[in-house]
Each structure stands twice: as C-alpha cells, then as structure tokens.
Design an enzyme around this catalytic site. Structure first.
Site, PDB file in Angstrom:
ATOM      1  N   CYS A 174      34.381   2.541  55.725  1.00 14.03           N
ATOM      2  CA  CYS A 174      33.782   3.647  57.062  1.00 14.03           C
ATOM      3  C   CYS A 174      34.988   4.518  57.456  1.00 14.03           C
ATOM      4  O   CYS A 174      36.162   4.146  57.042  1.00 14.03           O
ATOM      5  CB  CYS A 174      32.432   2.943  58.443  1.00 14.03           C
ATOM      6  SG  CYS A 174      31.597   4.450  58.657  1.00 14.03           S
ATOM      7  N   ASP A 205      28.499   1.012  66.011  1.00 15.81           N
ATOM      8  CA  ASP A 205      27.500   2.472  66.088  1.00 15.81           C
ATOM      9  C   ASP A 205      26.580   1.883  68.019  1.00 15.81           C
ATOM     10  O   ASP A 205      26.688   2.413  69.326  1.00 15.81           O
ATOM     11  CB  ASP A 205      26.838   2.856  65.913  1.00 15.81           C
ATOM     12  CG  ASP A 205      27.317   3.725  64.519  1.00 15.81           C
ATOM     13  OD1 ASP A 205      28.632   2.898  64.239  1.00 15.81           O
ATOM     14  OD2 ASP A 205      27.181   5.052  65.370  1.00 15.81           O
TER      15      ASP A 205
HETATM   16  C1  RUB Z   1      30.705   6.034  61.863  1.00 17.62           C
HETATM   17  C2  RUB Z   1      30.849   4.609  62.113  1.00 17.62           C
HETATM   18  C3  RUB Z   1      31.454   3.884  62.559  1.00 17.62           C
HETATM   19  C4  RUB Z   1      31.585   3.916  64.157  1.00 17.62           C
HETATM   20  C5  RUB Z   1      32.785   3.378  65.020  1.00 17.62           C
HETATM   21  O1  RUB Z   1      29.094   6.317  61.242  1.00 17.62           O
HETATM   22  O2  RUB Z   1      29.649   3.908  61.464  1.00 17.62           O
HETATM   23  O3  RUB Z   1      31.991   2.568  61.981  1.00 17.62           O
HETATM   24  O4  RUB Z   1      30.965   5.385  64.858  1.00 17.62           O
HETATM   25  O5  RUB Z   1      33.462   4.742  65.211  1.00 17.62           O
HETATM   26  P1  RUB Z   1      28.786   7.944  61.209  1.00 17.62           P
HETATM   27  P2  RUB Z   1      34.546   4.853  66.252  1.00 17.62           P
HETATM   28  O6  RUB Z   1      29.983   8.915  60.354  1.00 17.62           O
HETATM   29  O7  RUB Z   1      27.853   7.470  60.367  1.00 17.62           O
HETATM   30  O8  RUB Z   1      28.610   8.588  62.665  1.00 17.62           O
HETATM   31  O9  RUB Z   1      35.106   3.922  65.944  1.00 17.62           O
HETATM   32  O10 RUB Z   1      35.124   5.632  65.880  1.00 17.62           O
HETATM   33  O11 RUB Z   1      33.331   5.123  67.134  1.00 17.62           O
END
Ligand code: RUB
Length: 297
Positions: free
Chosen positions: A124, A193
């Site tokens: 991701c 998340d």
């Molecule tokens: C994004 C996702 C990321 C976390 C952490 O999912 O799963 O790994 O949100 O991101 P989506 P961060 O694209 O569906 O929002 O470290 O930027 O908070």
C-alpha cells in the site's frame, strides 16, 4: 476547505491514508471555526456536531478520523462563540502539529532499524513508511524495496514513484508475488489505519497475507503507527468496521454478468504476526503497545 468538500475528498480517496484523513478532518473543523462568526454559541455547537457527523460518515475503518475529531471537539469549551472558536482552532492546530511531530519521530526510529544492505517489502502507501525508507536511503544505506501494486486501487504506484523519485532502488510487484519475493526480503514494513488494544493491526487488504508469508520465512514485520491510530478502548478487532468499496474499483460489473464481486479494502493482522510497532513514544511488541501509550497519558 469546508466540511462538505473535505468529506467528499475523503470519500473519493482524493485525501487518503489514515494520517492524512485525520489531519484533513481536524483542519476542516478549524476552517469551520474560522468561517463562523456572529452566531449564538448553541448554533456554532450545532454546526460543529453536524460537521463531525458528516466527516465521520466518510470512511469507517481508520480510527484516526474519530480520534482527530474527538481531539478537536475537546477544545470546544466556553460560553461565548469566541471562546468556542478559539478552543477548536487551538485544538486542531495541536492535533496537526502533534501528528507531524509524531511522524518525524517514527521516521527516525524506523530508519534506524533499517540496516545497510537490507531489502524491504512494503504494501500500500503509508506516508510514514515511505518517509522512513527515504530517510534510511538518505543516511547512505544501500537498500532495495519491493512495493506491492495494491489492488484494486493501486496505492503501490504512489509508493513506488515516491521512492524512485527519492533515488531508492524500488521494484513494483503484483500483490500475489509477495510470497515469491519474501525469499529475498529482510524486513517487511507496513503502516496502519487502526490498532486495537490487543495489538491487532488493521491496514490495507492483503497486509495479513503478507505478514503470514513473512512469518513463514522468519522475516521481521514492523508497523509504523502514530499513537492516534490506536483504538485503545477496543480489545478485539472484530468491532472495527472493514470498509467495503464499490465493486467497480475491481472491474466493470457489466463485463462480469452473473458474478458477485466483493471489495473489502482493509484486513486484520493479529498481534502474533507482528514483531514490532513503532510509535512516536518508542518501539514495542504489539502486546506492550497499549501499556506504553497508557503510561504516557
Ligand atoms: C491506506 C493504508 C495505509 C495506512 C497508513 O489505505 O492502508 O497503509 O492508512 O497510512 P487507503 P499513513 O489508501 O485506503 O486510505 O502512514 O499515511 O497514515
């Protein structure tokens, strides 16, 4: 940006990633406060409550949204409109500043754990993970990264491009190749998340499968997560709602007559499959994370 604009952008994923979502929500309440004047305090309070509801109803999985809104609403104190507005603005500024500071601290801690010569696999697009890898690269470490494509939305393209732009040696792979490339991987790093009190990590769909593959080969799994990603009151991940998005993100359903299509976009990785969670307060095992955060409050 006003509440409705922010909500639309979060829903459509123009604003995405748990940290960004939290900061955008805090910022939208701050803007509401800045734009509100000449009204009864009760009216302003009502606008705030409506704003919280609209923002909460955008995406259900990342607790950063609820935690950001709760932190900002805690500032809405006082009997006059001016007191309420100042309280909301100050609380939003505090949340955003803390978030940025937390990411910087985690970046330092995570980069320090990346060894020279390491091959990392990530899934991701986590802003804190990308920053950490770039920091390790900037420290002169010779690192390689496998970035999964991240079907169906393709967040792995964002990760790959950001790493390549920073000069990191990055290879884009399809999600189903994670087990194959685990044989060449020294370290897996994910974002999060939501993390429940028992250390279960809710992150992009596929995270738990990759964690299983890592365990099979004894490859350590790190999770980078600011403390506002913790749902401290949830001891089990069963109560975290897993967002299910439009099936059109996978394929045009008209091309698949008679076929059901499901698109859950997050999954739950149990604490047993995670070695370390890195927060701005330090790096701990998933079982000890809640204790660490509580000891600081
Ligand atoms: C994004 C996702 C990321 C976390 C952490 O999912 O799963 O790994 O949100 O991101 P989506 P961060 O694209 O569906 O929002 O470290 O930027 O908070």
């Amino acid at each position: 940006m006003n509440i409705q604009e922010t909500a639309t952008k979060i829903k459509s994923m123009e604003i995405r990633g748990a940290g960004n979502i939290g900061r955008a929500a805090a910022s939208a309440l701050k803007d509401l406060a800045l734009q509100s004047s000449d009204m009864a305090p009760e009216m302003f309070q009502e606008l705030l409550n409506d704003g919280v509801e609209t923002l909460t109803n955008t995406r259900p999985t990342a607790v950063t949204l609820t935690n950001a809104l709760t932190a900002v609403m805690a500032g809405a104190k006082g009997g006059t409109i001016e007191e309420l507005k100042c309280g909301v603005i100050a609380a939003a500024d505090r949340f955003i500043a803390h978030s940025i500071e937390a990411i910087d601290k985690i970046t330092d801690l995570c980069a320090a754990r990346i060894q020279d010569g390491a091959t990392i696999l990530t899934h991701c697009n986590s802003s804190v993970v990308v920053k950490s890898i770039i920091k390790a690269h900037d420290q002169g470490k010779n690192i390689k990264v496998f970035a999964t494509e991240t079907r169906p939305w393709g967040q792995g393209y964002i990760t790959s491009r950001a790493l390549a732009e920073a000069g990191v040696d990055v290879t884009l792979i399809v999600d189903s190749a994670a087990r194959t490339f685990m044989a060449e991987t020294d370290l897996v790093i994910f974002g999060a998340d939501t993390i429940t009190g028992n250390g279960t990590v809710i992150n992009k769909i596929g995270t738990s499968q990759i964690a299983l593959c890592a365990r099979e080969r004894s490859v350590p799994v790190l999770v980078c997560a600011e403390t506002y990603k913790f749902a401290m009151d949830m001891d089990s991940a069963d109560s975290v709602i897993i967002e299910e998005r439009d099936k059109k993100e996978i394929i045009d359903p008209d091309k698949m007559q008679g076929v059901k299509i499901r698109n859950p976009v997050f999954d739950r990785t149990p604490p047993e499959l995670i070695d370390t969670i890195i927060t701005e307060l330090g790096a701990v095992s998933p079982a000890k994370a809640k204790e660490l955060i509580e000891s600081e409050n």
